[in-house]
Design a protein around this motif. Structure first.
Motif, PDB file in Angstrom:
ATOM      1  N   PRO A  60       0.375  91.824 -90.643  1.00  0.00           N
ATOM      2  CA  PRO A  60       0.624  91.278 -89.303  1.00  0.00           C
ATOM      3  C   PRO A  60       2.009  91.570 -88.739  1.00  0.00           C
ATOM      4  O   PRO A  60       2.261  91.301 -87.556  1.00  0.00           O
ATOM      5  N   VAL A  61       2.918  92.098 -89.556  1.00  0.00           N
ATOM      6  CA  VAL A  61       4.323  92.207 -89.131  1.00  0.00           C
ATOM      7  C   VAL A  61       4.489  93.117 -87.908  1.00  0.00           C
ATOM      8  O   VAL A  61       5.159  92.734 -86.937  1.00  0.00           O
ATOM      9  N   PRO A  62       3.908  94.351 -87.892  1.00  0.00           N
ATOM     10  CA  PRO A  62       4.097  95.179 -86.690  1.00  0.00           C
ATOM     11  C   PRO A  62       3.589  94.508 -85.419  1.00  0.00           C
ATOM     12  O   PRO A  62       4.258  94.570 -84.372  1.00  0.00           O
ATOM     13  N   GLY A  63       2.424  93.868 -85.487  1.00  0.00           N
ATOM     14  CA  GLY A  63       1.891  93.206 -84.301  1.00  0.00           C
ATOM     15  C   GLY A  63       2.744  92.047 -83.849  1.00  0.00           C
ATOM     16  O   GLY A  63       2.971  91.851 -82.643  1.00  0.00           O
ATOM     17  N   ALA A  64       3.244  91.252 -84.796  1.00  0.00           N
ATOM     18  CA  ALA A  64       4.054  90.091 -84.436  1.00  0.00           C
ATOM     19  C   ALA A  64       5.352  90.515 -83.759  1.00  0.00           C
ATOM     20  O   ALA A  64       5.745  89.947 -82.719  1.00  0.00           O
ATOM     21  N   ILE A  65       6.030  91.519 -84.314  1.00  0.00           N
ATOM     22  CA  ILE A  65       7.298  91.955 -83.722  1.00  0.00           C
ATOM     23  C   ILE A  65       7.052  92.655 -82.384  1.00  0.00           C
ATOM     24  O   ILE A  65       7.782  92.444 -81.405  1.00  0.00           O
ATOM     25  N   ALA A  66       6.010  93.492 -82.311  1.00  0.00           N
ATOM     26  CA  ALA A  66       5.699  94.171 -81.044  1.00  0.00           C
ATOM     27  C   ALA A  66       5.391  93.150 -79.951  1.00  0.00           C
ATOM     28  O   ALA A  66       5.838  93.302 -78.799  1.00  0.00           O
ATOM     29  N   ASN A  67       4.640  92.114 -80.284  1.00  0.00           N
ATOM     30  CA  ASN A  67       4.321  91.091 -79.288  1.00  0.00           C
ATOM     31  C   ASN A  67       5.560  90.295 -78.890  1.00  0.00           C
ATOM     32  O   ASN A  67       5.689  89.885 -77.729  1.00  0.00           O
ATOM     33  N   ALA A  68       6.463  90.070 -79.838  1.00  0.00           N
ATOM     34  CA  ALA A  68       7.701  89.361 -79.500  1.00  0.00           C
ATOM     35  C   ALA A  68       8.563  90.194 -78.563  1.00  0.00           C
ATOM     36  O   ALA A  68       9.165  89.658 -77.609  1.00  0.00           O
ATOM     37  N   ILE A  69       8.640  91.511 -78.800  1.00  0.00           N
ATOM     38  CA  ILE A  69       9.419  92.379 -77.913  1.00  0.00           C
ATOM     39  C   ILE A  69       8.800  92.395 -76.514  1.00  0.00           C
ATOM     40  O   ILE A  69       9.517  92.331 -75.504  1.00  0.00           O
ATOM     41  N   ALA A  70       7.471  92.485 -76.451  1.00  0.00           N
ATOM     42  CA  ALA A  70       6.810  92.465 -75.145  1.00  0.00           C
ATOM     43  C   ALA A  70       7.058  91.143 -74.427  1.00  0.00           C
ATOM     44  O   ALA A  70       7.256  91.119 -73.206  1.00  0.00           O
ATOM     45  N   HIS A  71       7.061  90.044 -75.159  1.00  0.00           N
ATOM     46  CA  HIS A  71       7.330  88.738 -74.548  1.00  0.00           C
ATOM     47  C   HIS A  71       8.768  88.650 -74.059  1.00  0.00           C
ATOM     48  O   HIS A  71       9.047  88.080 -72.994  1.00  0.00           O
ATOM     49  N   ALA A  72       9.696  89.257 -74.825  1.00  0.00           N
ATOM     50  CA  ALA A  72      11.114  89.197 -74.442  1.00  0.00           C
ATOM     51  C   ALA A  72      11.435  90.071 -73.246  1.00  0.00           C
ATOM     52  O   ALA A  72      12.304  89.737 -72.434  1.00  0.00           O
ATOM     53  N   THR A  73      10.747  91.200 -73.110  1.00  0.00           N
ATOM     54  CA  THR A  73      11.118  92.182 -72.096  1.00  0.00           C
ATOM     55  C   THR A  73      10.127  92.286 -70.941  1.00  0.00           C
ATOM     56  O   THR A  73      10.461  92.846 -69.894  1.00  0.00           O
ATOM     57  N   GLY A  74       8.919  91.802 -71.147  1.00  0.00           N
ATOM     58  CA  GLY A  74       7.880  92.004 -70.146  1.00  0.00           C
ATOM     59  C   GLY A  74       7.333  93.415 -70.131  1.00  0.00           C
ATOM     60  O   GLY A  74       6.583  93.773 -69.222  1.00  0.00           O
ATOM     61  N   ARG A  75       7.674  94.212 -71.139  1.00  0.00           N
ATOM     62  CA  ARG A  75       7.222  95.592 -71.203  1.00  0.00           C
ATOM     63  C   ARG A  75       6.523  95.824 -72.548  1.00  0.00           C
ATOM     64  O   ARG A  75       7.059  95.518 -73.604  1.00  0.00           O
ATOM     65  N   ARG A  76       5.334  96.372 -72.500  1.00  0.00           N
ATOM     66  CA  ARG A  76       4.552  96.611 -73.701  1.00  0.00           C
ATOM     67  C   ARG A  76       4.937  97.938 -74.337  1.00  0.00           C
ATOM     68  O   ARG A  76       5.028  98.964 -73.670  1.00  0.00           O
TER      69      ARG A  76
END
Length: 773
Positions: A738-754
């Motif tokens: 789950p680590v890549p998905g969790a960090i990727a989703n956190a970055i998207a939440h922080a920046t608004g960019r996927r």
């Protein structure tokens, strides 16, 4: 004829110390703390562990490999005459000097010992040298003359499948050795029900496994024994089978001895360096040792399989998933290692977390002129979950739903049979999600300052996988009582730093009621220890652990039968000692009783654990594992908008791995997986251009250090699974999934960019922020 009185006299004698040479028989009474060789962890901490690099034999030679500088070329001429004349050189071999059998570790037999006619990637093995010294070997390599005619190369899987692309293996059309087709339900009908559809093209990159110990091997040949290879392989029996086929030998003429392994993460299954060392040993009649330096290892590295996902997931207006449509392209490189299992996993395993109802997956495994790729921790599941968990967050955003609630609405539960046939006797994924929300303070998600984000991802995995070797499943353990009362456990599974030996010692300790340091776990020799499929697919705890538990329980039964024979009715084995008529007798006494009755032999039992699994059929439907672990992770990140640099500032991991046998080691597995995942998502990238590795050193391949690690909180939701030793399930790979998905989703939440392409490096994140302005 023996009278009752004579039998009783015999029993009385057995009750006494049976070894007259024992200087201190009274010390063996009761339940002693048995001190023997140090366990794996202690040995490593004290610097006693001897890795392959530390092993040397009298008369040992140095081996070295001449490699192709071109990604695709025809071999016009090889001249090794000058190399053979170098003082101290005993052998220089080419394809003309070795057998020409097609072989390999999977059903795709595309390996050779040395390149014949063509080279297929930069680093392909053309010739090899054995010499008295490293200097002589290097001088000989420099004198080898090879004339290569460059050929057009192809380096992208989709381009490699195009009509007219260079054909890498003559018998494989479209450079495609494998296609996966999976279909459940009616995807087109599901699309009609969808109110929200999200997806896109996601790319998982090449990752170098980064093991501390270099790749290498020592080999020896004799007419009587055949080939002996000392190599840090964690599937030595499969390796033996492949190597025997490569040399045209029966399997019993190949023996693989596994020294302690200094890290692998999937890199050290089967390797050409093992075979080439053996070929040089056959040519010289002496031990030959090859150790690759980091540069040579990285330019020829067999990294994580790079995968491209075209994915689409649909949900209805209430957030119920109604379909998943997927196409995967996998770069096998120039020959097949374990990429078939990776792409099959990517196309199927995440479908067993959620109720997608309708799924269609198409996967293409493709040859290119890149260095061959192989598995790495996660085995295709972690890569696929990066895409799946990212898309699910996008659906939640579109629906205005909490991402955690969307997952809770669609996940599987205990008692379910999943879309692909996994039978879930236990599943605490819902509890994992709820607990990770609590631990991370998920409710503050919408109150975080700018450029700070929380991301959630979930995962599943297997505890062994039936299709790894369709011929058989399970594991075997041997357990014996040594003179003095020490206990040895033998297994075909392999310790590679994950704590397997300590876990097996603890399992045997619980059954026998003796201290763990009185138990020595042995493995890693195809000529001495039981057959084992090996340490892969997260199988060692459940498969090997069940075999150890079963063998230990059988030993208890044998001890009690022997005790009754030696002492009389009413003798029992409890808490590590035989109890009879108010007295206790140690395992040392038990060993003496048995040896006296069996010509000095040791009390030994051998048991096999064969799980109730079901081999997946041609449509990939089946029940391939005894049980299935689950996890929910939350990452908190802070993104610098001026540089794009992401710092993971908090991490919470909650796992359903059944009952935890060794909590310290279990937490270590999770911490290590989180560190690997942080490196993968935020910085690591083995950059390959036109088949050439552009950053073949640890100076240029950034891996995480201590300062990159946040505080990581680990929690286990424990429920005994009926199919695991003492209720355990696996942990090693689901900890990373789950680590890549969790960090990727956190970055998207922080920046608004996927982010769609791993790694989500500072440069990529910064560019996405600029594009959004």
């Amino acid at each position: 004829m023996t009278t009752n009185s004579q039998q009783q006299a015999s029993k009385s004698q057995d009750a006494k110390v049976m070894n007259p040479a024992d200087p201190n028989p009274s010390a063996r009474q009761g339940n002693p703390t048995l001190k023997q060789k140090p366990l794996d962890l202690k040995s490593k901490l004290e610097g006693q562990t001897r890795y392959l690099h530390d092993l040397n034999f009298p008369g040992q030679l140095v081996g070295a490999i001449y490699r192709s500088p071109l990604a695709h070329a025809r071999i016009k001429r090889i001249n090794v005459d000058k190399a053979r004349q170098v003082e101290g050189v005993l052998a220089v071999i080419t394809a003309d000097d070795v057998p020409n059998h097609k072989y390999g570790p999977t059903k795709f037999k595309d390996w050779n010992i040395l390149a014949r006619n063509r080279v297929l990637f930069i680093g392909d093995e053309i010739a090899a040298v054995a010499a008295e010294t490293k200097e002589a070997a290097e001088q000989a390599l420099a004198l080898i003359e090879v004339e290569l005619e460059p050929l057009e190369g192809v380096f992208d899987p989709e381009a490699a499948m195009a009509p007219g692309a260079p054909q890498i293996h003559e018998d494989v059309e479209l450079n495609r050795p494998m296609k996966v087709d999976v279909s459940r339900g009616d995807v087109e009908a599901g699309k009609q029900k969808a109110a929200v559809v999200k997806g896109g093209r996601y790319i998982s990159n090449r990752i170098y496994q980064g093991h501390l110990e270099p790749v290498g091997a020592i080999a020896h040949w004799s007419e009587e024994e055949g080939i002996t290879i000392w190599a840090p392989s964690h599937i030595p029996y499969r390796a033996r089978e492949a190597y025997a086929a490569g040399f045209g030998l029966p399997e019993d003429k190949v023996r693989i001895i596994v020294p302690p392994i200094g890290g692998s993460f999937g890199a050290k299954y089967v390797l050409k360096v093992h075979v080439i060392a053996a070929a040089l040993a056959m040519a010289t009649g002496r031990h030959v040792k090859i150790i690759l330096d980091r540069y040579e290892d990285m330019i020829t590295a067999h990294p994580r399989v790079p995968l491209t996902f075209d994915i689409e997931i649909g949900a209805d207006a209430e957030g119920n998933f109604v379909y998943k449509d997927l196409t995967v392209y996998a770069d096998a490189g120039a020959r097949v290692y374990w990429s078939p299992n990776v792409i099959a996993t990517a196309c199927t395993r995440p479908d067993n977390i959620y109720h997608f109802h309708n799924v269609k997956s198409t996967g293409y495994l493709v040859y290119t002129n890149n260095s061959p790729t192989t598995c790495m921790r996660g085995f295709g599941n972690a890569e696929m979950l990066f895409a799946v968990e990212s898309v699910i967050d996008e659906i939640a955003l579109e629906l205005g739903m909490d991402p955690a609630e969307l997952r809770l609405k669609n996940i599987v539960h205990a008692g379910d049979t999943t879309l692909h046939g996994y039978r879930l006797d236990t599943c605490n994924l819902e509890a994992c999600i709820e607990k990770v929300k609590e631990l991370s303070g998920w409710e503050r998600r919408n109150e975080l300052p700018p450029y700070r984000g929380l991301g959630l991802a979930v995962a599943n995995h297997v505890s062994g996988f039936r299709a790894i070797d369709p011929r058989f499943d399970g594991s075997t353990a041997v357990i014996r009582v040594k003179p003095g009362g020490f206990v040895e456990v033998e297994t075909g599974e392999i310790e590679l730093g994950q704590g397997m030996s300590m876990t097996y010692a603890r399992i045997a300790s619980r059954v026998l009621g003796i201290p763990e340091d009185g138990i020595l776990v042995k493995s890693g020799d195809t000529g001495r220890y039981p057959f084992g499929i090996g340490t892969l697919a997260s199988r060692s705890t459940v498969m090997g652990g069940n075999a150890v538990q079963k063998a230990a329980e059988a030993l208890v039964g044998e001890i009690e039968k022997l005790a009754v024979e030696a002492l009389g009715e009413g003798a029992v084995f409890k808490d590590g000692v035989v109890q009879y008529s108010g007295k206790t007798y140690s395992l040392g006494d038990v060993a003496d009783w048995f040896r006296a009755r069996h010509a000095g032999e040791e009390l030994t039992v051998k048991e096999s654990y064969v799980p109730d699994t079901e081999l997946p059929d041609a449509t990939y439907f089946g029940h391939p594992s005894p049980n299935y672990p689950f996890a929910a992770h939350v990452a908190e990140v802070e993104v610098d908008p001026d540089t794009g640099r992401t710092k993971v500032v908090g991490y919470w991991a909650v796992h359903d791995s059944g009952m935890i046998i060794h909590e310290t080691m279990a937490k270590g597995q999770v911490l290590g997986a989180v560190a690997q995942g942080i490196g993968w998502v935020t910085m690591e990238d083995l950059i390959v251009q036109e088949g050439r590795v552009m950053n073949p050193s640890m100076m240029d391949y950034r891996m995480p250090g201590a300062k990159d690690m946040p505080d990581v909180q680990v929690h286990f939701v424990q429920e005994a699974d009926p199919h695991g030793p003492f209720g355990a399930k696996s942990l090693g790979e689901v900890a990373l999934d789950p680590v890549p998905g969790a960090i990727a989703n956190a970055i998207a939440h922080a920046t608004g960019r996927r982010g769609y392409v791993l790694p989500l490096s500072a440069e990529r994140v910064w560019k996405s922020l600029q594009d959004g302005r």
